[in-house]
Design a protein around this motif. Sequence first.
Motif, PDB file in Angstrom:
ATOM      1  N   PHE A 100       0.818  -1.207   0.000  1.00  0.00           N
ATOM      2  CA  PHE A 100       0.000   0.000   0.000  1.00  0.00           C
ATOM      3  C   PHE A 100       0.859   1.267   0.000  1.00  0.00           C
ATOM      4  N   ILE A 121      -6.774  -0.635  -6.076  1.00  0.00           N
ATOM      5  CA  ILE A 121      -7.811   0.359  -5.816  1.00  0.00           C
ATOM      6  C   ILE A 121      -7.253   1.564  -5.063  1.00  0.00           C
ATOM      7  N   TYR A 122      -6.396   1.301  -4.062  1.00  0.00           N
ATOM      8  CA  TYR A 122      -5.924   2.415  -3.233  1.00  0.00           C
ATOM      9  C   TYR A 122      -4.549   2.118  -2.655  1.00  0.00           C
ATOM     10  N   GLY A 123      -3.750   3.161  -2.501  1.00  0.00           N
ATOM     11  CA  GLY A 123      -2.468   3.033  -1.812  1.00  0.00           C
ATOM     12  C   GLY A 123      -1.284   3.460  -2.636  1.00  0.00           C
ATOM     13  N   ARG A 140       1.280   4.940  -5.263  1.00  0.00           N
ATOM     14  CA  ARG A 140       1.159   6.144  -6.092  1.00  0.00           C
ATOM     15  C   ARG A 140       0.973   5.788  -7.562  1.00  0.00           C
ATOM     16  N   GLN A 162     -10.567   6.190 -12.647  1.00  0.00           N
ATOM     17  CA  GLN A 162      -9.699   6.631 -11.567  1.00  0.00           C
ATOM     18  C   GLN A 162     -10.002   8.069 -11.174  1.00  0.00           C
ATOM     19  N   ARG A 218      -3.002   7.362 -12.598  1.00  0.00           N
ATOM     20  CA  ARG A 218      -2.431   6.558 -11.510  1.00  0.00           C
ATOM     21  C   ARG A 218      -2.280   5.108 -11.967  1.00  0.00           C
TER      22      ARG A 218
END
Length: 205
Positions: A87, A119-121, A123, A188, A193
Amino acid sequence: MKERITKTIANLEKNKMSGYYVKNREELLLLLSKLIKRGETVGCGDSVTLEETGVFEYLRSGDYIFYNKHQQNLTSEDKRALYLKNFEADTFITGTNAITEDGELFNIDGNGSRVAPMIYGPRQVIVVVGTNKITENAEEAIVRTRQIAAPLDAKRLGKDTPCTKLGKCIDCSHQQRICNDFVLITGQLIKDRIKVVIIEGNFGF
């Protein structure tokens, strides 16, 4: 196929994801050398595509701080620690079960350790996918993943699920079921990203 690739990349751009096309492994690794700076931290998802294209070997070269989940003798806690480090990675690199001509990514995951960082974390997320995984739409992507990719992956992982014997998904409730998280990425919030690299040929399941 050329028209399908062009359409897919155009729709990725509309969905605020970058799209690239490479003809072979050499072009792929050259592109990765430009997208990932030396010395950066790099996490990875489990991926037959990355193994077949030589990406894992490339990342082990020493130019990067690679969170290598394929080290020998890792305990379950060791793996959990690596999953959590993903992450915070500068770059997370993975394959995908399917990509649609609408510019969407579809994946089925067992414990979420692959789809969660997508999905997230991190860069930057780089997704490498063979042209064999391009589908017309999300519905076709789901069918492809459940009936082709998941049974083959369960067999690769040595699972005792019905699909490994039948060669198809019957939507089982087996204790070792790997089809737990169904994730469709349609866009996104942060532009570019996610970067998707489509490589010519059949790679992965």
